[in-house]
Design a protein around this motif. Structure first.
Motif, mmCIF file in Angstrom:
data_model
loop_
_atom_site.group_PDB
_atom_site.id
_atom_site.type_symbol
_atom_site.label_atom_id
_atom_site.label_comp_id
_atom_site.label_asym_id
_atom_site.label_seq_id
_atom_site.Cartn_x
_atom_site.Cartn_y
_atom_site.Cartn_z
ATOM 1 N N SER A 1 0.848 -1.195 -0.083
ATOM 2 C CA SER A 1 0.075 0.053 0.022
ATOM 3 C C SER A 1 0.901 1.317 0.018
ATOM 4 C CB SER A 1 -0.812 0.038 1.305
ATOM 5 O OG SER A 1 -1.664 1.082 1.284
ATOM 6 N N ASP A 2 2.053 1.089 0.713
ATOM 7 C CA ASP A 2 3.142 2.334 0.874
ATOM 8 C C ASP A 2 3.475 2.514 -0.638
ATOM 9 O OD1 ASP A 2 2.499 2.687 3.446
ATOM 10 O OD2 ASP A 2 4.211 1.608 4.197
ATOM 11 N N ALA A 3 3.672 1.549 -1.210
ATOM 12 C CA ALA A 3 4.451 1.678 -2.711
ATOM 13 C C ALA A 3 3.411 2.010 -3.651
ATOM 14 C CB ALA A 3 4.921 0.332 -3.135
ATOM 15 N N GLN A 4 2.153 1.775 -3.527
ATOM 16 C CA GLN A 4 1.151 1.937 -4.375
ATOM 17 C C GLN A 4 0.901 3.715 -4.246
ATOM 18 O OE1 GLN A 4 -2.449 -0.209 -3.729
ATOM 19 N NE2 GLN A 4 -3.524 0.872 -5.184
ATOM 20 N N ALA A 5 0.717 4.087 -3.017
ATOM 21 C CA ALA A 5 0.501 5.506 -2.489
ATOM 22 C C ALA A 5 1.652 6.494 -3.224
ATOM 23 C CB ALA A 5 0.480 5.946 -1.129
ATOM 24 N N ALA A 6 2.938 5.953 -3.552
ATOM 25 C CA ALA A 6 3.898 6.695 -4.024
ATOM 26 C C ALA A 6 4.127 8.087 -3.478
ATOM 27 C CB ALA A 6 3.655 6.893 -5.595
ATOM 28 N N GLY A 7 4.245 8.090 -2.290
ATOM 29 C CA GLY A 7 4.347 9.192 -1.419
ATOM 30 C C GLY A 7 3.315 10.187 -1.126
ATOM 31 N N ARG A 8 2.292 9.942 -1.865
ATOM 32 C CA ARG A 8 1.205 10.871 -1.587
ATOM 33 C C ARG A 8 0.615 10.681 -0.207
ATOM 34 N NH1 ARG A 8 0.240 9.169 -7.228
ATOM 35 N NH2 ARG A 8 -0.706 7.538 -6.461
ATOM 36 N N SER A 9 0.284 11.883 0.484
ATOM 37 C CA SER A 9 -0.278 11.931 1.864
ATOM 38 C C SER A 9 -1.665 11.484 1.759
ATOM 39 C CB SER A 9 -0.097 13.166 2.377
ATOM 40 O OG SER A 9 -0.937 14.187 1.811
ATOM 41 N N ILE A 10 -2.187 11.277 3.094
ATOM 42 C CA ILE A 10 -3.542 11.025 3.190
ATOM 43 C C ILE A 10 -4.482 12.184 2.443
ATOM 44 C CG2 ILE A 10 -5.814 10.414 4.684
ATOM 45 C CD1 ILE A 10 -3.820 8.061 4.089
ATOM 46 N N ARG A 11 -4.150 13.252 3.145
ATOM 47 C CA ARG A 11 -4.901 14.572 2.631
ATOM 48 C C ARG A 11 -4.986 14.568 1.090
ATOM 49 N NH1 ARG A 11 -7.297 13.704 6.257
ATOM 50 N NH2 ARG A 11 -7.338 14.802 8.393
ATOM 51 N N GLU A 12 -3.415 14.417 0.365
ATOM 52 C CA GLU A 12 -3.593 14.499 -1.099
ATOM 53 C C GLU A 12 -4.457 13.606 -1.738
ATOM 54 O OE1 GLU A 12 -0.098 14.773 -4.529
ATOM 55 O OE2 GLU A 12 0.302 14.245 -2.380
ATOM 56 N N LEU A 13 -4.310 12.196 -1.111
ATOM 57 C CA LEU A 13 -5.193 11.129 -1.588
ATOM 58 C C LEU A 13 -6.648 11.642 -1.598
ATOM 59 C CD1 LEU A 13 -3.265 8.198 -0.398
ATOM 60 C CD2 LEU A 13 -3.566 8.807 -2.736
#
Length: 496
Positions: free
Chosen positions: A279-291
């Motif tokens: 899941s961390d890799a999938q988020a690619a550094g995007r924060s929860i607020r950004e998502l």
């Protein structure tokens, strides 16, 4: 039931804060109680996301935003509230305690909803003095955008309470669905749990990773579900013979040992770490607020697209949005123009949302036409051509439009439009509209339009009714002294 004017939210966080946003954006004042030391910050972040999303979702005139007030106790929060929504953590003893306090302090006719995801309303009612008004109002995150709310009554809930709740959720732009029997997790979460259980096994058994699984959903059946759900989708899959053929053809497959629905995956530390890392890799550094912002923009785009489906009547959540906007326009205050000011009328204020841009991040061509169409609609409402006028069989139809693109509008930029009346007679209305960048006041597009007044019942042009003609003529006279805008009368390809 009269309209709700005051609500109370007991418990903030993501769900309670989003409920508050739903009420506030519908013009309803909200009292909030949450003992968490950072409740104001958490709720404030949810409200900021909700306000941003609402501006992207619709250009219909939202009512004056309600006022949010944090209170020091449940008793203070529920005072005078007509709807009280409980959204505390999912523990039966805690919810019972809170609901009992709400019940003791609330007005006898106040509705009490619980945001529980699975606790039975009959269990929540146990210690109440007035259990007839308690029901589950189970929403979906983000509550301020996703319109569905499951309404579930307990053994002591009256049919009148559910009927009142259905009317109330319609007021705030939501779709209430009544669940006929109370079962743990209701309907939506039952379906999600089945999918979630199978998904965990697929990751556990290394069939795929989290990103692959999400891609399978969002590039295929997830898109179908967004507009037709499950059964209507499968009806189509049955071909001309419909659902009966589909069940006859694919029903036997249900007996095959494909799934692990009856087995519960063991969430070992190793599996939790595997899912977490993927899941961390999938988020690619995007924060929860950004998502969250990405999710909200995509949801807005989906609902906007569905609003134009079904021949313009809307489909699914899009139809609900269209119906809600129609009520907003009907309830909006009638606009007034200062006829003494010889200046173009400022009609629309909006912002370029994610559904409006192309692969370059620029506003697409047909969205310019949408803003100009909304501008002409705004002018028509100003002169009295409102929903009642149209329902009575009269309207203006656009018969010619010429748009010039002078600049670019990019994702997130604020825009406004103005409208100048060039000429008017008893049947025709010629206008010139301009879209500006709200930060620079630079014109980025213009449109010249000719509209014809019609009797829609007989399908021919007729003179406008006297009140409308009087108003539009007054504005035209005020605009008569203005310079003719650059671009009036231009033809396509004409040299500057």
């Amino acid at each position: 039931m009269t309209k709700i004017t005051k609500a109370a939210c007991i418990g903030g966080g993501v769900i309670g804060g989003a409920w508050a946003a739903r009420f506030l954006l519908a013009g309803i004042d909200v009292n909030m109680f949450d003992p968490h030391p950072e409740a104001a910050r958490i709720v404030g972040e949810v409200l900021a996301n909700a306000a941003r999303a609402s501006k992207l979702l619709t250009m219909a005139p939202l009512p004056k935003k309600g006022t949010l007030t944090f209170r020091n106790s449940i008793h203070e929060a529920v005072e005078g509230a007509e709807w009280i929504q409980e959204s505390v953590p999912e523990r039966l003893d805690l919810k019972r305690n809170v609901i009992t306090q709400i019940d003791a302090a609330a007005h006898p006719h106040a509705l009490i909803g619980s945001s529980t995801s699975g606790l039975l309303p009959s269990d929540l009612q146990r210690d109440m003095a007035h259990p007839d008004r308690l029901f589950v109002a189970h929403p979906y995150n983000p509550v301020y955008l996703l319109p569905l709310v499951e309404l579930v009554g307990g053994k002591q809930t009256t049919p009148e309470t559910i009927a009142r709740a259905m009317t109330a959720v319609e007021q705030i732009g939501m779709k209430g669905v009544v669940i006929q029997k109370e079962i743990e997790a209701f309907v939506g979460d039952r379906l999600l749990e089945a999918l979630w259980r199978e998904a965990l096994w697929l990751i556990q058994d290394d069939i795929c990773d989290t990103e692959t699984l999400d891609n399978v959903m969002r590039y295929s059946f997830g898109m179908r579900w967004a507009q037709m759900g499950l059964f209507e989708t499968y009806r189509i899959a049955g071909g001309e013979a419909g659902m009966r053929h589909f069940l006859a053809q694919f029903g036997p497959c249900l007996k095959w040992p494909w799934t692990k629905f009856t087995d519960v995956v063991d969430l070992t530390d190793e599996l939790v770490e595997k899912i977490g890392a993927q899941s961390d890799a999938q988020a690619a550094g995007r924060s929860i607020r950004e998502l969250e912002r990405i999710r909200d923009e995509n949801l807005v785009g989906i609902m906007q697209a569905l609003k134009g489906g079904n021949g313009g009547a809307g489909w699914g959540a899009g139809k609900l949005l269209a119906d809600f906007e129609a009520r907003l326009w009907a309830d909006a205050e009638k606009p007034e123009a200062d006829l003494g000011k010889a200046q173009p009328l400022r009609i629309i204020d909006t912002r370029v949302n994610a559904a409006w841009v192309d692969y370059n991040g620029h506003m697409t061509e047909h969205r310019y036409l949408q803003v100009f169409g909304d501008t002409s609609d705004g002018l028509l409402r100003l002169i009295g051509v409102d929903l009642d006028y149209v329902k009575n069989g009269h309207s203006y139809y656009t018969v010619e439009t010429h748009i010039r693109h002078l600049g670019e509008a990019r994702l997130g930029e604020a825009l406004y439009s103005t409208c100048q009346i060039l000429s008017v007679d008893e049947k025709r209305l010629q206008i010139f509209s301009t879209i500006y960048n709200a930060d620079t006041n630079v014109a980025i597009a213009t449109a010249e339009q000719m509209m014809l007044h019609v009797d829609s019942k007989v399908g021919k042009s007729v003179p406008a009714l006297p009140d409308v003609l009087e108003r539009v003529t007054a504005i035209a006279e005020a605009h008569a002294g203005l310079a003719r805008p650059d671009g009036v009368g231009r033809s396509v390809g004409q040299k500057r």
